[in-house]
Design a protein around this motif. Structure first.
Motif, PDB file in Angstrom:
ATOM      1  N   VAL A 160       0.823  -1.214   0.000  1.00  0.00           N
ATOM      2  CA  VAL A 160       0.000   0.000   0.000  1.00  0.00           C
ATOM      3  C   VAL A 160       0.854   1.260   0.000  1.00  0.00           C
ATOM      4  O   VAL A 160       0.566   2.222  -0.722  1.00  0.00           O
ATOM      5  N   PHE A 161       1.923   1.252   0.784  1.00  0.00           N
ATOM      6  CA  PHE A 161       2.710   2.470   0.971  1.00  0.00           C
ATOM      7  C   PHE A 161       4.108   2.411   0.355  1.00  0.00           C
ATOM      8  O   PHE A 161       4.805   3.425   0.330  1.00  0.00           O
ATOM      9  N   GLY A 162       4.536   1.247  -0.089  1.00  0.00           N
ATOM     10  CA  GLY A 162       5.879   1.099  -0.619  1.00  0.00           C
ATOM     11  C   GLY A 162       6.825   0.562   0.448  1.00  0.00           C
ATOM     12  O   GLY A 162       6.690   0.890   1.628  1.00  0.00           O
ATOM     13  N   THR A 163       7.785  -0.249  -0.007  1.00  0.00           N
ATOM     14  CA  THR A 163       8.720  -0.855   0.933  1.00  0.00           C
ATOM     15  C   THR A 163       9.527   0.183   1.684  1.00  0.00           C
ATOM     16  O   THR A 163       9.835   0.017   2.871  1.00  0.00           O
ATOM     17  N   ASP A 164       9.864   1.285   1.014  1.00  0.00           N
ATOM     18  CA  ASP A 164      10.714   2.294   1.645  1.00  0.00           C
ATOM     19  C   ASP A 164      10.008   3.007   2.794  1.00  0.00           C
ATOM     20  O   ASP A 164      10.655   3.483   3.729  1.00  0.00           O
ATOM     21  N   ARG A 165       8.671   3.074   2.747  1.00  0.00           N
ATOM     22  CA  ARG A 165       7.923   3.782   3.797  1.00  0.00           C
ATOM     23  C   ARG A 165       7.326   2.836   4.836  1.00  0.00           C
ATOM     24  O   ARG A 165       6.830   3.297   5.866  1.00  0.00           O
ATOM     25  N   SER A 166       7.333   1.553   4.573  1.00  0.00           N
ATOM     26  CA  SER A 166       6.566   0.613   5.382  1.00  0.00           C
ATOM     27  C   SER A 166       6.996   0.593   6.844  1.00  0.00           C
ATOM     28  O   SER A 166       6.151   0.490   7.739  1.00  0.00           O
ATOM     29  N   GLN A 167       8.304   0.693   7.114  1.00  0.00           N
ATOM     30  CA  GLN A 167       8.756   0.624   8.501  1.00  0.00           C
ATOM     31  C   GLN A 167       8.203   1.782   9.320  1.00  0.00           C
ATOM     32  O   GLN A 167       7.733   1.591  10.448  1.00  0.00           O
ATOM     33  N   SER A 168       8.235   2.981   8.751  1.00  0.00           N
ATOM     34  CA  SER A 168       7.714   4.143   9.469  1.00  0.00           C
ATOM     35  C   SER A 168       6.203   4.063   9.620  1.00  0.00           C
ATOM     36  O   SER A 168       5.649   4.376  10.675  1.00  0.00           O
ATOM     37  N   LYS A 216     -12.094  -0.840   2.352  1.00  0.00           N
ATOM     38  CA  LYS A 216     -12.540  -0.780   0.959  1.00  0.00           C
ATOM     39  C   LYS A 216     -11.955   0.440   0.267  1.00  0.00           C
ATOM     40  O   LYS A 216     -11.547   0.373  -0.901  1.00  0.00           O
ATOM     41  N   ARG A 217     -11.874   1.544   0.978  1.00  0.00           N
ATOM     42  CA  ARG A 217     -11.276   2.751   0.396  1.00  0.00           C
ATOM     43  C   ARG A 217      -9.804   2.510   0.072  1.00  0.00           C
ATOM     44  O   ARG A 217      -9.305   2.966  -0.953  1.00  0.00           O
ATOM     45  N   VAL A 218      -9.103   1.826   0.968  1.00  0.00           N
ATOM     46  CA  VAL A 218      -7.692   1.500   0.716  1.00  0.00           C
ATOM     47  C   VAL A 218      -7.567   0.681  -0.555  1.00  0.00           C
ATOM     48  O   VAL A 218      -6.719   0.965  -1.414  1.00  0.00           O
ATOM     49  N   VAL A 219      -8.410  -0.340  -0.703  1.00  0.00           N
ATOM     50  CA  VAL A 219      -8.348  -1.227  -1.859  1.00  0.00           C
ATOM     51  C   VAL A 219      -8.650  -0.471  -3.148  1.00  0.00           C
ATOM     52  O   VAL A 219      -7.945  -0.622  -4.156  1.00  0.00           O
ATOM     53  N   ILE A 220      -9.685   0.367  -3.121  1.00  0.00           N
ATOM     54  CA  ILE A 220     -10.055   1.123  -4.321  1.00  0.00           C
ATOM     55  C   ILE A 220      -8.931   2.064  -4.732  1.00  0.00           C
ATOM     56  O   ILE A 220      -8.556   2.144  -5.910  1.00  0.00           O
ATOM     57  N   THR A 221      -8.366   2.793  -3.761  1.00  0.00           N
ATOM     58  CA  THR A 221      -7.276   3.715  -4.064  1.00  0.00           C
ATOM     59  C   THR A 221      -6.061   2.985  -4.605  1.00  0.00           C
ATOM     60  O   THR A 221      -5.424   3.423  -5.572  1.00  0.00           O
ATOM     61  N   LEU A 222      -5.751   1.844  -4.014  1.00  0.00           N
ATOM     62  CA  LEU A 222      -4.589   1.067  -4.460  1.00  0.00           C
ATOM     63  C   LEU A 222      -4.784   0.558  -5.877  1.00  0.00           C
ATOM     64  O   LEU A 222      -3.869   0.637  -6.708  1.00  0.00           O
TER      65      LEU A 222
END
Length: 238
Positions: A160-168, A216-222
């Motif tokens: 959802v956010f990318g590997t580079d941002r996932s930890q934060s 559902k909003r997360v899925v639609i945006t992704l």
């Protein structure tokens, strides 16, 4: 004792785990250390935090109030209710075991949808006037439904956010999750004090609906973003 054994195994096999340098060098993505103000501005940050918040609210409220519901609503003895409420944890245990195999067939989104459906069935069984047996079965279904959602939500963060941002991002998600864990069961206690513990299925149902809408909003945006990236790549190729 099981956790002590796990800890001993981990210590004994430290040499087999990748070092911090190897983890940093793995892949091409560089980890970004984002502060809270940057994280909450990311697309899907708020819906994902709400999803985590609702999940932990569902799990912990059911955990802490199931026995009281069976005693005060279904008329079971305290001892019997305490034993039967354990079916909720049995459901989580069985569900986590089974969901590990389901990951070979289903992705994170599908696992979360399956979990939400099972929780909805469990809430329905608790709501309908079908007696104590169905109420207990409802707790089992809620446990089964909770089982795949938490691991799948965590596993979906890099996508959802990318590997580079996932930890934060995961750090902030956990903060939102534990707010739900600490605050909402007590909040339902205030509802019980003013009304009745019979509102437990209603409370859980409302939380589930909010969770479904947020995820559902997360899925639609992704999916929209993925289609956009695919279109741009195809255009560049042409």
């Amino acid at each position: 004792m099981i956790q002590v054994v796990f800890a001993a195994v981990l210590v004994a096999t430290l040499a087999l785990w990748p070092t911090a340098r190897e983890q940093r060098d793995f892949g091409t993505a560089k980890r970004l250390n984002l502060d809270l103000s940057e994280i909450i501005k990311l697309p899907n940050a708020w819906p994902m935090m709400v999803t985590f918040f609702c999940y932990c609210t569902l799990e912990q409220t059911t955990n802490l109030w199931a026995s009281s519901y069976l005693v005060l609503r279904q008329g079971l003895s305290t001892k019997t209710a305490a034993s039967l409420a354990g079916l909720f944890f049995l459901g989580i245990t069985i569900g986590r075991f089974v969901s590990g195999f389901l990951t070979y067939k289903l992705n994170d989104t599908h696992l979360i949808w399956v979990g939400q459906t099972l929780v909805a069935i469990g809430i329905g069984l608790m709501t309908l006037p079908l007696g104590e047996a169905m109420a207990v079965a409802g707790l089992l279904f809620i446990g089964l439904g909770c089982a795949p959602m938490y691991p799948a939500l965590l596993h979906s963060v890099p996508a959802v956010f990318g590997t580079d941002r996932s930890q934060s991002v995961i750090g902030v998600q956990m903060a939102g999750a534990y707010v739900g864990t600490c605050v909402m069961p007590a909040g339902f206690g205030l509802i019980v004090a003013q009304f009745n513990v019979a509102l437990l299925p209603v409370f859980l149902g409302i939380v589930l609906v909010i969770m479904v809408v947020a995820h559902k909003r997360v899925v639609i945006t992704l999916r929209t973003n993925q289609k956009g990236v695919k279109y741009v790549n195809q255009t560049n190729c042409h």
